[in-house]
Design an enzyme around this catalytic site. Structure first.
Site, PDB file in Angstrom:
ATOM      1  N   HIS A 111       0.833  -1.210   0.000  1.00  0.00           N
ATOM      2  CA  HIS A 111       0.000   0.000   0.000  1.00  0.00           C
ATOM      3  C   HIS A 111       0.866   1.257   0.000  1.00  0.00           C
ATOM      4  O   HIS A 111       1.746   1.400   0.859  1.00  0.00           O
ATOM      5  CB  HIS A 111      -0.907   0.024   1.230  1.00  0.00           C
ATOM      6  CG  HIS A 111      -1.958  -1.056   1.224  1.00  0.00           C
ATOM      7  ND1 HIS A 111      -3.239  -0.833   0.784  1.00  0.00           N
ATOM      8  CD2 HIS A 111      -1.913  -2.361   1.598  1.00  0.00           C
ATOM      9  CE1 HIS A 111      -3.948  -1.959   0.896  1.00  0.00           C
ATOM     10  NE2 HIS A 111      -3.163  -2.901   1.379  1.00  0.00           N
ATOM     11  N   GLU A 114      -8.751 -12.154   5.462  1.00  0.00           N
ATOM     12  CA  GLU A 114      -7.714 -11.622   6.357  1.00  0.00           C
ATOM     13  C   GLU A 114      -8.312 -11.578   7.760  1.00  0.00           C
ATOM     14  O   GLU A 114      -8.067 -12.438   8.585  1.00  0.00           O
ATOM     15  CB  GLU A 114      -7.284 -10.226   5.895  1.00  0.00           C
ATOM     16  CG  GLU A 114      -6.214  -9.589   6.777  1.00  0.00           C
ATOM     17  CD  GLU A 114      -5.917  -8.145   6.389  1.00  0.00           C
ATOM     18  OE1 GLU A 114      -6.714  -7.549   5.644  1.00  0.00           O
ATOM     19  OE2 GLU A 114      -4.896  -7.611   6.848  1.00  0.00           O
TER      20      GLU A 114
HETATM   21 ZN   LIG Z   1      -3.497  -4.885   2.156  1.00  0.00          ZN
END
Ligand SMILES: [Zn+2]
Length: 360
Positions: free
Chosen positions: A18, A208
């Site tokens: 990111h 996640e």
């Molecule tokens: Zn990520």
């Protein structure tokens, strides 16, 4: 034994990183000073780096999100976006990354009055400048941009169109990120239907924080090319008879059969609580079961990491050698969103020769 210096020499491929999670602390301070951003929790680069790591490590979601409020907070002008993008590419190249897909959410960078298109243009200009600087330094790197939509927001279709609009100018794909629970990927079907109709690539953060249903939706309803993390695919694997007797459920089988790449981020997965510790990380089990596993950084600033350090973390925990790392790297390169011919060239001309040198 493998050292971190040797890991730096290995030609690495990064699919999940990111832009707003990888700023240099000194850059955050400088841009904050220039733009009048006065909310930073420290005014010294070492202290600030420490604050980011501690806050991200605290186990508190509020604190974790606060870290991004600051990085995104200083990325609201074209000059700031361009600088952060340039330095990101320089840092990855210096770490020996030869191919990277870097993602960010344009909709989070509009507070200074920029349009979505201007945000993307600034970031792409920064990537180009970073590539030039790295090349001048003798470090070749190929960079692709992924445009992310936030899953709690309602702009995914618009952001998908943005990704397609810039597809011939450096944007290679689309991503969806943000809090998984309560925001299933199927809420954004309009975006995914549009992308599929346009023959465009996309990945989805799934599996996640949230479990198997999120992965199931991402592959079965949305048709994702890759899974961002996907660690919870292990919820669909029965290991009570050990690895050799592993029984895969329908979802896990589908992911493996279709060679759907898993963008695993070892340090980040521990930090966000997706797994309890590196020792508990299913990376090795998934690798042994021949899922298409890849190694990624996620947020280099918050996790105080690099691709080389992620290699070291895996080497120390699971004893991987160069042949393993070459396999994971080729896995990643095969899974990239650039055209097939370009992937093959990087595998044959850069990755394989690079690992051959390391293996002696
Ligand atoms: Zn990520």
């Amino acid at each position: 034994m493998i050292t971190v210096e040797e890991c730096r020499l290995a030609p690495k491929v990064l699919l999940h990183d990111h832009l707003d999670g990888g700023l240099r602390p000194s850059t955050i301070l400088e841009i904050a000073r220039e733009t009048g951003y006065d909310k930073l929790p420290a005014d010294d680069a070492v202290e600030l780096a420490d604050w980011f790591r501690t806050a991200a490590d605290s186990g508190s979601l509020e604190k974790y999100l606060e870290t991004f409020a600051h990085t995104v907070g200083v990325m609201q002008t074209a000059a700031a976006l361009e600088r952060v993008a340039r330095e990101c590419v320089e840092d990855l190249a210096a770490d020996g990354v030869v191919y990277a897909e870097i993602r960010f959410a344009p909709e989070q960078h509009l507070e200074g009055g920029l349009t979505l298109d201007e945000v993307v243009e600034a970031v792409l200009a920064g990537f180009e400048a970073g590539r030039e600087a790295a090349r001048a330094d003798g470090q070749g790197i190929v960079v692709g941009c992924l445009v992310t939509a936030m899953r709690h927001a309602a702009r995914s279709r618009e952001i998908a169109e943005l990704a397609v609009r810039f597809r011939d100018r450096g944007v290679v794909g689309f991503d969806i990120a943000g809090a998984e629970a309560g925001n299933p990927p199927s809420r954004h079907l309009a975006a995914f239907d549009y992308l599929r109709a346009e023959c465009a690539h996309f990945t989805i953060h799934a599996g996640e924080a949230f479990g198997l249903p999120s992965i199931h939706e991402a592959i079965a309803f949305c048709g994702t090319d890759r899974l961002g993390h996907g660690v919870r695919v292990t919820d669909d694997i029965d290991l009570s008879d050990g690895l050799d007797g592993a029984i895969l459920g329908r979802v896990a089988n589908y992911v493996r059969d279709k060679r759907i790449p898993l963008e695993l981020c070892p340090s980040s997965n521990v930090q966000t609580g997706a797994v309890a510790s590196i020792a508990d990380h299913p990376f090795d089990k998934l690798a042994r079961l021949r899922f298409r596993v890849t190694v990624n950084t996620d947020n280099r600033l918050m996790s105080d990491t690099t691709m080389s350090r992620e290699f070291m973390v895996l080497h120390k925990q699971f004893g991987y050698g160069w042949a393993d790392f070459e396999r994971f790297t080729v896995n990643a390169m095969k899974s990239a969103f650039i055209p097939f011919g370009e992937r093959l060239t990087l595998i044959d001309d850069v990755i394989k020769p690079g690992f051959r040198v390391l293996m002696g």
